[in-house]
Design a protein around this motif. Structure first.
Motif, short mmCIF file in Angstrom:
data_model
loop_
_atom_site.label_atom_id
_atom_site.label_comp_id
_atom_site.label_asym_id
_atom_site.label_seq_id
_atom_site.Cartn_x
_atom_site.Cartn_y
_atom_site.Cartn_z
N LEU A 37 0.81 -1.21 0.00
CA LEU A 37 0.00 0.00 0.00
C LEU A 37 0.85 1.27 0.00
O LEU A 37 0.32 2.37 0.10
CB LEU A 37 -0.93 0.00 1.22
N LEU A 38 2.15 1.12 -0.13
CA LEU A 38 3.08 2.24 -0.03
C LEU A 38 2.73 3.40 -0.98
O LEU A 38 2.66 4.56 -0.54
CB LEU A 38 4.51 1.76 -0.28
N PRO A 39 2.49 3.16 -2.28
CA PRO A 39 2.18 4.30 -3.16
C PRO A 39 0.92 5.06 -2.73
O PRO A 39 0.89 6.29 -2.81
CB PRO A 39 1.99 3.63 -4.53
N ARG A 40 -0.05 4.36 -2.25
CA ARG A 40 -1.29 5.02 -1.84
C ARG A 40 -1.11 5.78 -0.53
O ARG A 40 -1.71 6.84 -0.32
CB ARG A 40 -2.42 4.00 -1.75
N LEU A 41 -0.29 5.24 0.35
CA LEU A 41 0.03 5.98 1.57
C LEU A 41 0.81 7.25 1.21
O LEU A 41 0.64 8.30 1.84
CB LEU A 41 0.85 5.11 2.52
N GLY A 42 1.68 7.13 0.20
CA GLY A 42 2.41 8.31 -0.25
C GLY A 42 1.48 9.39 -0.77
O GLY A 42 1.68 10.59 -0.49
N GLU A 43 0.45 8.98 -1.49
CA GLU A 43 -0.54 9.95 -1.97
C GLU A 43 -1.26 10.62 -0.80
O GLU A 43 -1.49 11.84 -0.81
CB GLU A 43 -1.55 9.25 -2.87
N LEU A 44 -1.61 9.83 0.21
CA LEU A 44 -2.30 10.38 1.38
C LEU A 44 -1.40 11.35 2.16
O LEU A 44 -1.90 12.27 2.80
CB LEU A 44 -2.77 9.25 2.30
N SER A 45 -0.08 11.16 2.07
CA SER A 45 0.83 12.06 2.77
C SER A 45 0.84 13.45 2.13
O SER A 45 1.40 14.39 2.71
CB SER A 45 2.25 11.48 2.78
N GLN A 46 0.22 13.59 0.96
CA GLN A 46 0.13 14.88 0.29
C GLN A 46 -1.29 15.46 0.37
O GLN A 46 -1.62 16.42 -0.32
CB GLN A 46 0.52 14.71 -1.18
N HIS A 47 -2.12 14.88 1.22
CA HIS A 47 -3.52 15.28 1.35
C HIS A 47 -3.63 16.72 1.83
O HIS A 47 -2.74 17.25 2.52
CB HIS A 47 -4.22 14.35 2.34
N ALA A 48 -4.72 17.37 1.50
CA ALA A 48 -4.92 18.77 1.91
C ALA A 48 -5.11 18.92 3.41
O ALA A 48 -4.78 19.97 3.98
CB ALA A 48 -6.13 19.35 1.18
N ASP A 49 -5.59 17.88 4.07
CA ASP A 49 -5.84 17.95 5.52
C ASP A 49 -4.61 17.47 6.30
O ASP A 49 -4.07 16.40 6.03
CB ASP A 49 -7.05 17.07 5.87
N ALA A 50 -4.18 18.27 7.27
CA ALA A 50 -2.96 17.96 8.02
C ALA A 50 -3.09 16.67 8.81
O ALA A 50 -2.11 15.93 8.97
CB ALA A 50 -2.62 19.12 8.96
N ARG A 51 -4.29 16.38 9.32
CA ARG A 51 -4.47 15.14 10.09
C ARG A 51 -4.22 13.92 9.21
O ARG A 51 -3.59 12.95 9.66
CB ARG A 51 -5.89 15.07 10.66
N VAL A 52 -4.69 13.98 7.99
CA VAL A 52 -4.49 12.87 7.06
C VAL A 52 -3.01 12.74 6.73
O VAL A 52 -2.47 11.63 6.70
CB VAL A 52 -5.32 13.07 5.78
N ARG A 53 -2.34 13.87 6.48
CA ARG A 53 -0.91 13.82 6.17
C ARG A 53 -0.13 13.23 7.34
O ARG A 53 0.78 12.42 7.16
CB ARG A 53 -0.38 15.23 5.85
N ALA A 54 -0.48 13.63 8.56
CA ALA A 54 0.22 13.13 9.74
C ALA A 54 0.02 11.63 9.89
O ALA A 54 0.98 10.88 10.14
CB ALA A 54 -0.27 13.86 10.98
N ASP A 55 -1.21 11.16 9.75
CA ASP A 55 -1.48 9.73 9.86
C ASP A 55 -0.74 8.96 8.77
O ASP A 55 -0.15 7.90 9.04
CB ASP A 55 -2.99 9.47 9.75
N ALA A 56 -0.77 9.49 7.56
CA ALA A 56 -0.09 8.81 6.45
C ALA A 56 1.41 8.70 6.71
O ALA A 56 2.02 7.67 6.42
CB ALA A 56 -0.36 9.54 5.14
N CYS A 57 2.00 9.74 7.27
CA CYS A 57 3.43 9.69 7.60
C CYS A 57 3.72 8.61 8.63
O CYS A 57 4.73 7.90 8.56
CB CYS A 57 3.90 11.05 8.12
N HIS A 58 2.84 8.49 9.60
CA HIS A 58 3.00 7.44 10.62
C HIS A 58 2.96 6.05 9.97
O HIS A 58 3.82 5.20 10.24
CB HIS A 58 1.90 7.58 11.67
#
Length: 212
Positions: A151-172
């Motif tokens: 799921l790495l590519p999709r998590l990478g996409e989520l790390s660029q999300h407009a919402d900071a909470r989503v980016r933070a979770d994706a980074c984790h």
């Protein structure tokens, strides 16, 4: 997407089962369901025992399992999206919202490919805190696994999300992959406008092996 098949478990005493059976038969006539099998547990209790089902009505629609009475509109909606990622994500969202984390966990352990259905929850800014926390538990259970790394590519996409909470979770979760290839997405977040995202990205980078 082809029409899903349905398995409905009923009992003779169930007051709700006839309406469910009628609604599902109508969906078969309309082509929204490909095939309908109905089993009376009074006659075949072994079917319920095998599936671990003790209350009726109970429905399997494609890969989605629904317990309890559902309206004709609900059944039509589930039939239209059964086995699509949207439908599976909505199903897991429902399970987590209802506090059925152990059930969701058991389903994914039995079929790890279902883990991908959790990602839309991560990206859903309207999901409640409990649902998001439940999604996190499901993903953390697969830390370091091939299932999560896929799921790495999709998590990478989520790390660029407009919402900071989503980016933070994706980074984790990128850190939990244990994959050096996650570094590119995490490096980009070290300059994120949100302090929490920057901190989690840095922590995740520390947990990853060096780039080849």
């Amino acid at each position: 997407m082809s029409a899903p098949d349905a398995l409905l478990l009923i009992s003779t005493q169930c007051p709700y089962c006839p309406a469910m059976l009628s609604s599902l038969a109508d969906l078969v006539k309309r082509g929204a369901i490909g095939r309908l099998e109905a089993v009376n547990l009074n006659v075949h209790p072994e079917v319920g025992q095998t599936l671990g089902v003790w209350t009726v009505p109970w429905l399997r629609l494609g890969r989605i399992e629904l317990a309890g009475m559902r309206s004709p509109a609900e059944l039509a909606e589930w039939a239209a999206k059964a086995d699509s990622e949207t439908g599976l994500a909505d199903w897991f969202h429902m399970l987590l919202k209802e506090g059925q984390l152990p059930r969701a966990q058991a389903l994914i352990e039995a079929d790890p490919t279902l883990l991908a259905a959790v990602l839309p929850i991560v990206g859903n800014v309207e999901a409640s805190l409990n649902v998001r926390l439940g999604a996190g538990v499901l993903l953390e259970n697969f830390a370091g696994s091939d299932t999560l790394r896929a799921l790495l590519p999709r998590l990478g996409e989520l790390s660029q999300h407009a919402d900071a909470r989503v980016r933070a979770d994706a980074c984790h979760y990128l850190g939990l992959t244990g994959e050096a290839a996650a570094r590119g997405w995490l490096d980009a977040r070290l300059a994120d406008e949100d302090a929490d995202v920057r901190e989690i990205a840095a922590e995740s980078l520390e947990s990853l092996p060096p780039a080849a």
